[in-house]
Scaffold this motif. Structure first.
Motif, short mmCIF file in Angstrom:
data_model
loop_
_atom_site.label_atom_id
_atom_site.label_comp_id
_atom_site.label_asym_id
_atom_site.label_seq_id
_atom_site.Cartn_x
_atom_site.Cartn_y
_atom_site.Cartn_z
N ASP A 289 0.83 -1.22 0.00
CA ASP A 289 0.00 0.00 0.00
C ASP A 289 0.86 1.25 0.00
OD1 ASP A 289 -2.28 -1.37 0.00
OD2 ASP A 289 -2.63 -1.25 2.18
N LEU A 290 1.91 1.22 0.83
CA LEU A 290 2.79 2.39 0.91
C LEU A 290 3.44 2.65 -0.44
CD1 LEU A 290 4.40 1.57 4.38
CD2 LEU A 290 2.78 3.40 3.92
N LEU A 291 3.79 1.58 -1.14
CA LEU A 291 4.43 1.74 -2.46
C LEU A 291 3.43 2.32 -3.47
CD1 LEU A 291 6.56 -1.52 -2.59
CD2 LEU A 291 7.40 0.83 -2.38
N LYS A 292 2.17 1.92 -3.32
CA LYS A 292 1.15 2.48 -4.23
C LYS A 292 1.01 3.99 -3.99
CE LYS A 292 -1.30 -1.72 -5.05
NZ LYS A 292 -1.72 -2.68 -4.04
N ARG A 293 1.01 4.37 -2.71
CA ARG A 293 0.94 5.80 -2.39
C ARG A 293 2.15 6.54 -2.96
NH1 ARG A 293 -0.08 5.62 3.87
NH2 ARG A 293 0.71 7.74 3.73
N ALA A 294 3.32 5.91 -2.83
CA ALA A 294 4.55 6.54 -3.36
C ALA A 294 4.46 6.69 -4.88
CB ALA A 294 5.76 5.72 -2.96
N ALA A 295 3.87 5.69 -5.53
CA ALA A 295 3.73 5.76 -7.00
C ALA A 295 2.87 6.94 -7.41
CB ALA A 295 3.14 4.45 -7.52
N ARG A 296 1.96 7.36 -6.51
CA ARG A 296 1.12 8.53 -6.82
C ARG A 296 1.82 9.83 -6.43
NH1 ARG A 296 -3.12 5.17 -4.42
NH2 ARG A 296 -2.96 6.36 -2.49
N GLY A 297 3.07 9.71 -6.00
CA GLY A 297 3.86 10.91 -5.71
C GLY A 297 3.85 11.34 -4.26
N GLU A 298 3.18 10.55 -3.42
CA GLU A 298 3.14 10.85 -1.99
C GLU A 298 4.42 10.38 -1.31
OE1 GLU A 298 0.07 9.46 1.11
OE2 GLU A 298 -0.94 9.39 -0.83
N ARG A 299 4.79 10.99 -0.19
CA ARG A 299 5.86 10.42 0.64
C ARG A 299 5.17 9.72 1.80
NH1 ARG A 299 10.26 14.40 2.23
NH2 ARG A 299 11.67 12.62 2.06
N ALA A 300 5.27 8.41 1.84
CA ALA A 300 4.46 7.62 2.76
C ALA A 300 5.27 7.16 3.96
CB ALA A 300 3.89 6.41 2.02
N ILE A 301 4.73 7.36 5.14
CA ILE A 301 5.44 6.93 6.35
C ILE A 301 4.49 6.14 7.25
CG2 ILE A 301 5.09 9.28 7.29
CD1 ILE A 301 7.61 8.74 9.05
N GLU A 302 4.97 5.02 7.76
CA GLU A 302 4.14 4.18 8.63
C GLU A 302 5.04 3.55 9.69
OE1 GLU A 302 0.64 2.39 7.91
OE2 GLU A 302 1.02 1.97 10.03
N THR A 303 4.85 3.98 10.94
CA THR A 303 5.68 3.44 12.02
C THR A 303 4.83 3.10 13.24
OG1 THR A 303 6.16 5.71 12.69
CG2 THR A 303 7.84 4.62 11.39
N GLU A 304 3.59 2.67 12.99
CA GLU A 304 2.71 2.29 14.11
C GLU A 304 3.12 0.94 14.67
OE1 GLU A 304 0.22 4.19 15.44
OE2 GLU A 304 1.16 5.66 14.11
N PHE A 305 2.86 0.74 15.96
CA PHE A 305 2.96 -0.60 16.53
C PHE A 305 1.58 -1.26 16.42
CE2 PHE A 305 6.64 1.05 19.08
CZ PHE A 305 7.57 0.23 18.49
N PRO A 306 1.55 -2.57 16.19
CA PRO A 306 0.24 -3.22 16.07
C PRO A 306 -0.52 -3.15 17.39
CG PRO A 306 2.00 -4.86 16.05
CD PRO A 306 2.66 -3.52 16.09
N ALA A 307 -1.84 -3.05 17.31
CA ALA A 307 -2.65 -2.90 18.52
C ALA A 307 -2.84 -4.23 19.23
CB ALA A 307 -4.00 -2.32 18.15
N ASP A 308 -2.77 -5.32 18.50
CA ASP A 308 -2.98 -6.63 19.13
C ASP A 308 -1.67 -7.42 19.05
OD1 ASP A 308 -2.69 -7.44 16.53
OD2 ASP A 308 -4.84 -7.40 16.17
N ASP A 309 -1.73 -8.64 19.58
CA ASP A 309 -0.49 -9.42 19.53
C ASP A 309 -0.63 -10.62 18.60
OD1 ASP A 309 -0.72 -11.35 22.62
OD2 ASP A 309 -2.09 -11.06 20.95
N LYS A 310 -1.29 -10.40 17.50
CA LYS A 310 -1.52 -11.52 16.59
C LYS A 310 -0.31 -11.84 15.73
CE LYS A 310 -6.49 -11.55 16.25
NZ LYS A 310 -6.95 -10.17 16.45
N PHE A 311 0.73 -11.04 15.81
CA PHE A 311 1.94 -11.27 15.06
C PHE A 311 1.67 -11.35 13.57
CE2 PHE A 311 6.21 -12.16 16.55
CZ PHE A 311 6.88 -12.29 15.35
N ASP A 312 0.84 -10.41 13.09
CA ASP A 312 0.54 -10.46 11.66
C ASP A 312 1.16 -9.27 10.93
OD1 ASP A 312 -0.99 -8.51 12.70
OD2 ASP A 312 -2.93 -9.33 12.08
N HIS A 313 2.15 -8.64 11.54
CA HIS A 313 2.76 -7.48 10.91
C HIS A 313 3.78 -7.87 9.85
CE1 HIS A 313 5.13 -8.65 14.36
NE2 HIS A 313 6.16 -8.22 13.70
#
Ligand code: SAH
Ligand code: SF4
Ligand code: F3S
Length: 467
Positions: free
Chosen positions: A118-142
């Motif tokens: 998703d971040l790469l798609k945003r970058a392809a549209r010319g956006e500078r995309a940043i994502e540094t959230e920690f997951p809210a649950d512990d499902k280990f799906d990151h």
């Protein structure tokens, strides 16, 4: 059909980063990317960064300087090159990277790799995309989920992440901030990944985690399983010749782990058990929550369960306030334990950690001198350990043809490289080798059996101890 886009990924830091890089490659494979070794022909460059010491994180900005040139050149040729920064520097300094390095298109922290497409798609549209959230649950799906058949084994030995993050908060360390709190992957997912790797020719699995023996994942019975229990389970998978795990904290060594070393011939008798210092005063200031004597007791437990067990460790010299006397306590502990190998580092203050605010910095020249004395001692222990192998017969898991024609290289239980002259049919087998020489850190020897005459063996049990 559009031609595949090319991805170049460069990883720094620990085994976890190596593993994550492979997962990113596998998962972006599903998005039409193929890996390239050349930066210049890449459509996407990912820097998978490490924040552990100042030197490690400074590399990012010099690397980004070089990438800017490559990106400009690609633009001149009419190609859009995207640049992403992943890993622990991305997590710790994401906003700063965006501000300091206009060439960067995407910043993604270790807990958000599943959002990379998703971040790469945003970058392809010319956006500078940043994502540094920690997951809210512990499902280990990151971690990005590669398509089932996309997981590619890359040799005989593979890492599998079982745990991530750390709740220990040693006062010098950034890991609890960059990797978040401890989460464990469910046993079923680990088992599935191990089976797939084994089906693809992998024979040795190293379970990794920042604090791997704090593992407490959901077991097959719905209860929480310890690392020891997980190891017993994985040892039953046909084709798993060797199991290892890294990195452990001395305070999380429990009876099930000790028992696993006693009972499982697949579990290698080589444990990385960082202690950092031999001074109780410094250990307390580091918030390690154990003394040198506690550490020695843990080592003794392992040794009672398995006499041929060996240890490696990490050390920090020049922690704030470390006196000559404290440092000598470290040398004394090293002398007492006797290591097969160890890594030692000069203390590096890390922004945001409690130790960074401590006064009494040890002068640089003193740090250098201590590091050298410690490394000399460790080197002499390592050489003695390696020399002790000469004249013995040891099991070697063969990995690949060596540089010298006709030579095959593998590793002993203690990760020592061992070279023999043999046919490459032995790759993937564990075979006994008579060691007759040593070249720097490599053992030289000859197969102690006729590999062509015997049926391929999964594992040659080493001395059965404590059975
Ligand atoms: N438990 C972790 C440790 C990660 S850091 C693991 O999974 O490996 C690896 C080693 O880096 C630590 O054991 C410590 O010896 C060293 N280290 C960490 N922070 C440091 C700092 N601020 N300065 C110098 N060395 C450091
Ligand atoms: Fe860092 Fe300490 Fe956690 Fe290891 S145990 S990752 S050194 S905080
Ligand atoms: Fe470095 Fe992050 Fe690993 S700081 S050592 S890449 S957990």
């Amino acid at each position: 059909m559009t031609p595949p886009r090319k991805l170049h990924i460069k990883s720094y830091g620990c085994q976890m980063n190596v593993y994550d890089a492979q997962r990113m490659v596998d998962s972006l494979g599903g998005e039409g990317f193929v890996e390239t070794a050349s930066v210049d022909e890449a459509d996407l460059v990912i820097l998978n960064t490490c924040h552990i010491r100042e030197k490690a994180s400074e590399k990012v900005y010099s690397e980004l300087g070089r990438l800017r040139v490559a990106k400009d050149e690609a633009a001149r040729q009419g190609r859009a090159m995207k640049i992403a920064v992943a890993g622990c520097v991305a997590q710790a300094e994401g906003d700063e990277i965006i501000a300091r390095a206009p060439t960067v298109d995407v910043v993604v922290g270790p807990q958000s790799y599943h959002h990379l497409p998703d971040l790469l798609k945003r970058a392809a549209r010319g956006e500078r995309a940043i994502e540094t959230e920690f997951p809210a649950d512990d499902k280990f799906d990151h971690l990005p989920a590669p398509k089932r058949d996309a997981i590619r084994a890359r040799g005989i030995s593979a890492f599998v992440t079982v745990q991530e993050g750390c709740d220990k908060f040693c006062t010098f360390c950034v890991v609890p901030y960059t990797r978040g709190s401890e989460i464990s992957r469910p046993v079923a997912k680990i088992e599935d990944e191990v089976k797939r790797l084994v089906d693809n020719g992998v024979r040795e699995i190293t379970l990794i985690g920042q604090n791997v023996n704090a593992y407490h994942g959901e077991g097959l019975d719905g209860r929480s399983w310890s690392l020891g229990r997980l190891l017993y389970h994985l040892a039953e998978i046909p084709g798993v010749a060797r199991l290892r795990y890294s990195t452990s904290h001395p305070n999380d060594v429990d009876d099930s782990l000790i028992a696993a070393h006693r009972d499982l011939s697949e579990l290698m008798p080589f444990v990385h058990l960082p202690v950092q210092s031999g001074s109780d005063r410094i250990l307390a200031a580091m918030n390690r929550k154990h003394t040198a004597a506690d550490y020695q007791k843990v080592v003794d437990k392992f040794r009672t369960a398995r006499q041929d067990i060996a240890f490696s460790s990490d050390f920090i010299v020049g922690f704030p306030g470390e006196t000559e006397q404290d440092f000598r306590a470290t040398l004394a502990l090293v002398a007492q334990i006797g290591y097969a190998a160890a890594y030692s580092f000069k203390y590096s203050p890390r922004p945001g950690t409690p130790a960074a605010d401590m006064q009494e910095m040890v002068p640089a020249a003193e740090m250098d001198e201590r590091l050298e004395r410690l490394q000399t001692l460790i080197d002499s222990q390592q050489s003695a350990f390696n020399r002790a192998a000469i004249g013995t017969t040891v099991d070697v898991l063969f990995e690949r043809p060596a540089r010298n024609p006709g030579q095959i290289v593998g590793r002993t239980a203690y990760l020592q490289p061992a070279h023999v002259m043999a046919s490459d049919e032995i790759v993937g087998q564990v075979l006994p080798v008579r060691i007759d020489g040593l070249e720097r850190y490599s053992l030289l020897g000859a197969l102690a059996i006729d590999a062509t005459a015997s049926a391929p063996r999964l594992s040659v049990p080493s001395a059965t101890i404590g059975a």
